[in-house]
Motif scaffolding. Structure first.
Motif, PDB file in Angstrom:
ATOM      1  N   GLN A  29       0.836  -0.990   0.155  1.00 18.51           N
ATOM      2  CA  GLN A  29      -0.009  -0.236  -0.067  1.00 18.51           C
ATOM      3  C   GLN A  29       1.046   1.352  -0.034  1.00 18.51           C
ATOM      4  OE1 GLN A  29      -2.424  -0.729   3.445  1.00 18.51           O
ATOM      5  NE2 GLN A  29      -4.250  -1.133   2.022  1.00 18.51           N
ATOM      6  N   THR A  30       0.355   2.265  -0.592  1.00 21.91           N
ATOM      7  CA  THR A  30       1.094   3.409  -0.697  1.00 21.91           C
ATOM      8  C   THR A  30       0.760   4.356   0.561  1.00 21.91           C
ATOM      9  OG1 THR A  30      -0.832   4.873  -1.485  1.00 21.91           O
ATOM     10  CG2 THR A  30       0.747   3.561  -3.359  1.00 21.91           C
ATOM     11  N   PRO A  31       1.728   5.251   0.910  1.00 19.21           N
ATOM     12  CA  PRO A  31       1.524   5.873   2.146  1.00 19.21           C
ATOM     13  C   PRO A  31       0.330   6.746   2.112  1.00 19.21           C
ATOM     14  CG  PRO A  31       3.678   6.313   1.444  1.00 19.21           C
ATOM     15  CD  PRO A  31       3.024   5.376   0.296  1.00 19.21           C
ATOM     16  N   ASP A  32      -0.109   7.203   1.103  1.00 18.46           N
ATOM     17  CA  ASP A  32      -1.448   7.896   1.174  1.00 18.46           C
ATOM     18  C   ASP A  32      -2.662   6.732   1.537  1.00 18.46           C
ATOM     19  OD1 ASP A  32      -0.348  10.393   0.435  1.00 18.46           O
ATOM     20  OD2 ASP A  32      -0.911  10.039  -1.576  1.00 18.46           O
ATOM     21  N   ALA A  33      -2.537   5.535   0.809  1.00 19.20           N
ATOM     22  CA  ALA A  33      -3.651   4.626   1.079  1.00 19.20           C
ATOM     23  C   ALA A  33      -3.751   4.119   2.656  1.00 19.20           C
ATOM     24  CB  ALA A  33      -3.440   3.455   0.235  1.00 19.20           C
ATOM     25  N   LEU A  34      -2.535   4.219   3.309  1.00 16.88           N
ATOM     26  CA  LEU A  34      -2.462   3.754   4.670  1.00 16.88           C
ATOM     27  C   LEU A  34      -3.119   4.948   5.591  1.00 16.88           C
ATOM     28  CD1 LEU A  34       1.076   2.310   4.692  1.00 16.88           C
ATOM     29  CD2 LEU A  34      -1.082   1.132   4.914  1.00 16.88           C
ATOM     30  N   ASN A  35      -2.963   6.140   4.992  1.00 15.07           N
ATOM     31  CA  ASN A  35      -3.685   7.314   5.823  1.00 15.07           C
ATOM     32  C   ASN A  35      -5.086   7.606   5.271  1.00 15.07           C
ATOM     33  OD1 ASN A  35      -1.368   7.513   7.424  1.00 15.07           O
ATOM     34  ND2 ASN A  35      -0.338   8.826   5.876  1.00 15.07           N
ATOM     35  N   ALA A  36      -5.324   6.919   4.316  1.00 15.83           N
ATOM     36  CA  ALA A  36      -6.984   7.283   4.023  1.00 15.83           C
ATOM     37  C   ALA A  36      -7.701   7.063   4.990  1.00 15.83           C
ATOM     38  CB  ALA A  36      -6.946   6.891   2.784  1.00 15.83           C
ATOM     39  N   PRO A  37      -8.922   7.851   5.323  1.00 19.33           N
ATOM     40  CA  PRO A  37      -9.978   7.435   6.622  1.00 19.33           C
ATOM     41  C   PRO A  37     -10.832   6.526   5.960  1.00 19.33           C
ATOM     42  CG  PRO A  37     -10.524   9.519   5.309  1.00 19.33           C
ATOM     43  CD  PRO A  37      -9.303   9.141   4.762  1.00 19.33           C
ATOM     44  N   ASP A  38     -11.373   5.690   6.997  1.00 17.76           N
ATOM     45  CA  ASP A  38     -12.487   4.836   6.579  1.00 17.76           C
ATOM     46  C   ASP A  38     -13.808   5.505   6.530  1.00 17.76           C
ATOM     47  OD1 ASP A  38     -10.937   2.104   7.106  1.00 17.76           O
ATOM     48  OD2 ASP A  38     -10.357   3.326   9.260  1.00 17.76           O
TER      49      ASP A  38
END
Length: 75
Positions: A7-16
């Protein structure tokens, strides 16, 4: 052997979920984004981060929409 994180860093930080402040004026609803929520690693809760704290109306948590979707998908 350790698994590779794909996963990209942006995907890891994306809110649920996104947090929306909803107010009703007559028959119309007005939705304003006020924050986001992320699931805890243990799966037993969420962290809610609000950018503003409304004093009226209600707060609704919704899954983020695809960028191609429109705001009319909300109920």
């Amino acid at each position: 052997m350790a698994r590779e994180n794909t996963q990209t860093p942006d995907a890891l930080n994306a809110p649920d979920f996104l947090a929306w402040h909803v107010t009703q004026k007559g028959t119309k609803s007005f939705w304003n984004k006020v924050g986001a929520a992320w699931k805890h690693k243990d799966g037993k809760g969420y962290t809610l981060q609000l950018e503003t704290c409304p004093i009226n109306g209600r707060i609704v948590l919704r899954e983020p929409l695809d960028e191609a979707s429109t705001d009319t998908d909300r109920t």
